[in-house]
Design an enzyme around this catalytic site. Structure first.
Site, PDB file in Angstrom:
ATOM      1  CG  MET A 336      -2.048  -1.203   1.248  1.00  0.00           C
ATOM      2  SD  MET A 336      -3.205  -0.993  -0.342  1.00  0.00           S
ATOM      3  CE  MET A 336      -4.242   0.445   0.248  1.00  0.00           C
ATOM      4  CG  ASP A 355       9.391  -0.161   5.816  1.00  0.00           C
ATOM      5  OD1 ASP A 355       9.436  -0.516   6.911  1.00  0.00           O
ATOM      6  OD2 ASP A 355       8.601  -0.602   4.843  1.00  0.00           O
ATOM      7  CB  VAL A 412       2.790   0.350   9.455  1.00  0.00           C
ATOM      8  CG1 VAL A 412       4.091   1.537   9.094  1.00  0.00           C
ATOM      9  CG2 VAL A 412       2.059   0.895  10.586  1.00  0.00           C
ATOM     10  CD  GLU A 414      -5.092  -1.902   9.372  1.00  0.00           C
ATOM     11  OE1 GLU A 414      -4.343  -1.134   9.491  1.00  0.00           O
ATOM     12  OE2 GLU A 414      -6.412  -1.980   9.301  1.00  0.00           O
ATOM     13  CE  LYS A 419      -2.599   0.789  11.663  1.00  0.00           C
ATOM     14  NZ  LYS A 419      -2.149   1.160  10.073  1.00  0.00           N
ATOM     15  CB  SER A 441      -8.678  -0.818   5.973  1.00  0.00           C
ATOM     16  OG  SER A 441      -7.985  -2.224   6.433  1.00  0.00           O
ATOM     17  CG  HIS A 462      -9.563   3.088   3.756  1.00  0.00           C
ATOM     18  ND1 HIS A 462     -10.736   2.697   3.571  1.00  0.00           N
ATOM     19  CD2 HIS A 462      -8.703   2.195   3.805  1.00  0.00           C
ATOM     20  CE1 HIS A 462     -10.757   1.178   3.204  1.00  0.00           C
ATOM     21  NE2 HIS A 462      -9.430   0.994   3.507  1.00  0.00           N
ATOM     22  CG  ASN A 512     -13.398  -1.907   3.547  1.00  0.00           C
ATOM     23  OD1 ASN A 512     -13.456  -2.218   2.178  1.00  0.00           O
ATOM     24  ND2 ASN A 512     -12.052  -1.744   4.080  1.00  0.00           N
TER      25      ASN A 512
END
Lengths: 730, 403
Positions: A336, A355, A412, A414, A419, A441, A462, A512
């Site tokens: 992503m 990263d 990154v 979930e 986070k 998400s 998102h 979603n």
């Protein structure tokens, strides 16, 4: 003349320069067409005029019909349809046929006319060109495309496009342009014989004029007695298999859901058997027929008008000004993150791609390198452009480089803890006006914002996968997210040319949450003993890009498994397991079937082929039903389950603008585009009829319980677009 | 109501429907003329008493156009008062012609007709007449219309017939046709075709492959895979109507489908009174007939429904039928019919069919009607139901009994 400048040169060639005042693009409005009709009369009758050349005074040649004006016709015509349908249709035909009459007058005016196409010519803009005897375009304008995108908004090329193009190319070669909106470059068009030549811009008008001088008696080939339809007409030995095959090829893709596509075929088939004048009348009738159908109105509204409005930032909170985002940080260079960095660099932004180790960061940047290499190879970009794009991505492990970014997207895993850590590390360096966006998400933004020192600048951004192909971005408003942060997120999304919709923080957000209903209903039916093939085909027949089980395979079953486990943990006793819980758990725990990613899901994957896993019958608790439901029942269950969920999100204020809900559905999860989106779907059926059908489906479960809002609206005869009108003062 | 009787039936041997076929150099007009002459001469027919010549023809264009029935009647030197009409109910045209003739007799409006059909598939190829059905998007695009082969494979898929089932059926058809020829079971009807000089050019069904076995059929590739799955993708059009099926199993090929052949046939039908007046003896009575429409995408399941309809008209049940004859358009069509009506293979198509001998579209119905008249006499049985599947989802059936 307001829209055309006229210059008669010493050779008697009248140069028409199309240049509508106060607009960046020339479009074919009613005014333009009347002016053109006057000019055509002059070309034909003025002895000093020996011929004419048409060009444009703007960068583009002409973008086609004025869709806003066209949209305005709907209401008046539909109103008249109620009382005098035949009168309404005659009136509509007269209005629409005017364009064909004018273009036909142009090509039969008795003097040669050539087009000097300097830039983009779409729809009616391309159709003017086709009506000219001589056709030339600039070879050195990369933005120059010739195309007929009408079918993309539920219409057909109604200014001769369905007649003249097939008479030049034959049905086989014209079909992709007419039906799928394929666009031609100047050199493609010249190679195929659509143009008489592609020449540099500097020589364009002169070349066209010379052609006019050289061809004083020019007539269209289809006005010559010896004309033969290329490839053969429908009832010739060569043409018959082409016409017959086209029906199947197009039906295969359209499922009969797009009346425009059917009408294009009908107009070409019937028109090909007629001389041009009759053929154009037939085309206009099929065009008007489309205007009277809901699909065209819905598609124009969502896929053209609303899309444009939202891309321009219509969802921006009041009082916030448009700004620009020049530099972004992307934290997490996985699939992503790499995609987000890539689309940002493509839009011209500087990107810091972070990263935890250099190799991972570099791997994310490599995605951009690979994608650009493909584009260069296909001639869609140049080496220089590709290099400079890739060089805008700084792959690093150094958070200090984030100090002057305008916005961050965190992408990154979930993991709330991870986070939180990234939020805090970033906030140590970024400026006070910078906005921190999370691409989560599943985790509520309000929860993630707790780690932030500036929760008002914390927001959800998102993306959908794959980022560089999916048009939608959901901007998620946490409890404390400020209007400023929303506005900046919109600036960012607009810049990467995606469609932003603003959604309140809720589990699954908007897209979603709704699409899960599609997959869940597929699983419900499978557990009831409906044949999986019927479920899958019904989804596609209803207009979804893939069946619900195929979609779950694409998204990954093990991901669904993780989400279910997480939801179970979060909700505790409130969690209500359904058939999908058992199905997903069994697929993952017992069979190790994770979806397409490991080649084993609801489908068995074999190279490019796939077929349903034969063991799926195990999920039918009482076995496969002897008497399978009617396909319409299956379709309605799949579509209503999504639509009712979407209505709930509107009732709950998760989404407040029906345009955002509609576009979110089409671009977020591929909801049947011919409907104009999930909200237009309900409005077109009619809220009252929708509620009645939902009550009928209620026997299958609570998923079909409509919100009270819809019941109230049904009583009052309201529509969702009426009730939540974006133009209503709030 | 007047009874309608069959007095005689003739047919050509069937020539391969291609350039190398024996009948390729014989015009459709000549094929039909020779049959009309034969049925006249065998019965000493006073053609002034023939009210109508009703002929089936599926591609009535080119040399088969302009009402070939009337042209052939005049060409055969029938009395000018014998009218002629060409009809098209696709593959059942020949049987439909007989039914229409019978209806005219039964109503009392005609006393004697010659019915039958003609198709020179080598000279006027299938599809020569175009037609809105497959071309006009107003119909085709909106109605899931696919070629017959796709429909036949859809039947096999939906009703569970494998490639082996279809091949085994085809092998048996070849065996039965070979036995029938060996035992001269078609002798009464076959009228050899003469060339321009009056010399016999064909006296046997040249499409047959008596040595066919499972192994030889096994080597054939299915015929409808490319048009079904690739270009233009007819399978997907059909499956939009049959969404409970994931994919079509393509089982048919040249060896288990009807052959493309040239041929013509004629059947003499009249009232009892007219027969007596002409001193000819009735061989069978047309007891009932029917036509029906059914779902046009799967297209070829009409025989199931039309057989039931004809039986009901006749006040009969399936047990009352001694012999069944269903045109072997495709193996799956017959297999499905047997399944639907629980019919023993020993009682249907006992002398083989179009898989072995070929299917001259407009003529086949009249040919298999004649086959059954002969077979009822030969095997001393009483009743037969003759039926064909028909394009557009139709079906036609006729029930006859010996007199």
């Amino acid at each position: 003349m307001r829209h055309f400048r006229l210059d008669l040169d010493n050779d008697g060639i009248l140069l028409l320069t199309f240049d509508s005042p106060g607009r960046s693009m020339n479009v074919l409005s009613g005014d333009v067409i009347s002016e053109m009709a006057e000019i055509v009369v002059r070309i034909g009758s003025d002895d000093d005029v020996k011929g004419a050349v048409i060009t444009s005074g703007k960068d583009a040649f002409c973008a086609g019909a004025d869709l806003e004006e066209l949209g305005g016709h709907f209401d008046s015509v539909r109103a008249l349809m109620g009382t005098d349908p035949e009168g309404a249709k005659r009136k509509l035909f007269e209005t629409q046929y005017g364009l064909n009459r004018t273009f036909r007058a142009l090509e039969t005016c008795g003097k040669p006319v050539a087009a000097a196409v300097n830039g983009l010519a779409l729809g009616g803009g391309f159709e003017i060109v086709l009506a000219c005897h001589g056709r030339f375009a600039a070879s050195d304008n990369p933005k120059l495309k010739l195309g007929l995108p009408e079918a993309m908004v539920g219409l057909l090329p109604g200014a001769g496009g369905t007649q003249r193009l097939p008479r030049i190319l034959g049905l086989m070669n014209a079909a992709p342009i007419l039906v799928q909106g394929r666009q031609l470059s100047a050199s493609d068009a010249a190679a195929q014989g659509v143009l008489h030549g592609a020449v540099p811009q500097a020589e364009l008008v002169e070349t066209a004029k010379q052609w006019v001088k050289d061809n004083p008696g020019a007539r269209q080939p289809w006005d010559e007695g010896k004309f033969r339809f290329p490839g053969g007409g429908p009832y010739t030995p060569g043409g018959l298999p082409i016409f017959a095959g086209a029906n199947a090829m197009i039906r295969k893709e359209s499922f009969g859901n797009y009346p425009a596509v059917g009408n294009i075929l009908k107009a070409v088939y019937e028109g090909a058997q007629m001389p041009m004048d009759a053929a154009l009348r037939i085309e206009s009738r099929y065009f008007c027929d489309l205007l009277l159908r809901p699909e065209s109105g819905n598609m124009i509204r969502s896929l053209f008008l609303s899309k444009q409005a939202l891309e321009k930032g219509e969802a921006r909170p009041k009082g916030q000004k448009k700004g620009t985002v020049n530099k972004v940080g992307v934290v997490g260079a996985g699939f992503m993150g790499a995609g987000i960095a890539y689309v940002s660099a493509m839009a011209g932004m500087e990107v810091v791609l972070i990263d935890q180790d250099q190799a991972s960061a570099d791997k994310g940047r490599q995605f951009a390198i690979d994608e650009q290499a493909k584009r260069v190879k296909r001639g869609k970009s140049t080496r220089e452009k590709a290099d400079s794009l890739v060089n805008r991505i700084d792959a690093t492990v150094d958070y200090a480089k984030l100090k002057d970014v305008d916005l961050i997207v965190e992408a990154v895993f979930e993991d709330s803890g991870l986070k939180a850590k990234i939020t805090q590390m970033s906030e140590q360096t970024i400026g006070h006006t910078a906005v921190f966006g999370s691409n989560t998400s599943t985790i509520p933004i309000t929860d993630l914002a707790k780690a932030s020192a500036r929760p008002e600048n914390f927001i959800g951004i998102h993306f959908f996968s794959p980022v560089h192909k999916m048009m939608l971005v959901e901007i998620i408003k946490g409890e404390r997210t400020s209007d400023y942060a929303i506005s900046r997120a919109i600036d960012f999304v607009s810049r990467i040319r995606k469609v932003p919709i603003v959604v309140k923080d809720t589990r699954g957000f908007y897209a979603n949450r709704c699409v899960m209903r599609y997959i869940t209903e597929g699983c419900n039916m499978m557990s009831e003993g409906v044949k999986p093939a019927l479920i899958e085909n019904a989804g596609k027949i209803a207009g979804m890009p893939v069946g619900p089980l195929a979609l779950q395979d694409e998204v990954a079953i093990d991901l669904a498994y993780k989400v279910i486990k997480q939801t179970e943990a979060d909700l505790g006793n409130e969690y209500q397991p359904g058939p999908i819980t058992e199905i997903v758990t069994t697929m993952v725990e017992k069979h190790g079937r994770f979806g397409r990613k490991n080649g084993k899901g609801f489908y068995v994957y074999n190279g490019r082929e796939k077929h349903l896993w034969p063991e799926l019958h195990q999920f039918a608790g009482n076995g496969i039903l002897d008497s399978q439901p009617d396909v319409n029942e299956v379709k309605d269950r799949l579509m209503y389950a999504q639509a009712i969920e979407a209505a709930r999100t509107m009732a709950e204020g998760i989404v407040h603008d029906p345009r955002e809900a509609d576009l979110g559905s089409i671009f977020g999860w591929g909801f049947a585009p011919f409907t104009g989106g999930v909200i237009s779907f309900i409005d077109t059926i009619g809220v009252k009829t929708f509620v009645n059908r939902a009550d009928d489906l209620r026997r299958y479960g609570e998923q079909f319980e409509v919100p009270q809002l819809l019941r109230d609206m049904a009583v009052n005869g309201e529509t969702l677009y009426g009730r939540f009108s974006p133009h209503k003062a709030d | 109501m007047t009874d309608a009787y069959i007095y005689d039936a003739v047919r050509t041997p069937r020539g391969k429907g291609k350039e190398s076929g024996s009948l390729h150099e014989i015009t459709a007009l000549s094929l039909l003329t020779q049959q009309l002459e034969a049925i006249r001469d065998r019965n000493n027919l006073d053609t002034a008493k023939v009210d109508d010549v009703i002929m089936g023809c599926v591609s009535p264009v080119g040399e088969q156009g302009a009402d070939i029935a009337r042209v052939a009647a005049l060409n055969a030197n029938y009395h000018e008062e014998a009218a002629g009409v060409t009809i098209n109910r696709f593959c059942a045209s020949g049987l439909e012609a007989a039914n229409m003739g019978a209806a005219k007799i039964m109503s009392g409006m005609s006393d004697m007709v010659v019915a039958g059909g003609v198709e020179s598939m080598s000279r006027v190829p299938m599809g020569s007449d175009g037609g809105a059905m497959i071309v006009d998007p107003s119909f085709n695009y909106e109605n899931h219309i696919v070629p017959q082969g796709i429909s036949a494979d859809l039947i096999a898929t939906k009703y569970g017939f494998s490639r082996d089932d279809c091949d085994a059926y085809a092998v048996e058809s070849q065996k039965r046709a070979a036995r029938a020829w060996k035992e001269s079971r078609f002798e009464k009807s076959i009228v050899p075709v003469k060339d321009q000089l009056g010399v016999t050019i064909l006296d046997n069904d040249e499409h047959m492959r008596p040595g066919t076995d499972m192994q030889s059929l096994g080597s054939l590739n299915p015929s409808f895979v490319a048009m079904g799955r690739m270009m233009p993708g007819f399978d997907f059009v059909a499956l939009q109507k049959y969404p409970e099926i994931e994919s079509i199993n393509h089982v048919h090929h040249a060896g288990n489908s009807s052959g493309i052949v040239d041929g013509a046939a004629a059947v003499l039908i009249g009232s009892g009174e007219m027969g007596e007046a002409m001193s000819i003896k009735p061989r069978a009575r047309i007891r009932a007939f029917a036509e029906i429409g059914s779902e046009p995408t799967i297209m070829l399941t009409g025989p199931e429904a039309v057989a039931a309809k004809a039986l009901k008209k006749a006040g009969m049940s399936t047990d009352d039928i001694d012999l069944w004859e269903l045109n072997e358009a495709f193996a799956s069509v017959v297999l499905r019919f047997m399944q639907a009506h629980d019919i023993d293979h020993d009682t249907i198509n006992i002398n083989g069919g179009a898989i072995a001998m070929g299917h001259p579209l407009g003529a086949t119905g009249a040919m298999i009607l004649g086959t059954m008249v002969d077979e009822l006499e030969r095997s001393d049985r009483e009743t037969s139901l003759i039926t064909l599947c028909v394009g557009g989802g139709m079906g036609t059936a006729t029930i006859i009994e010996r007199v």
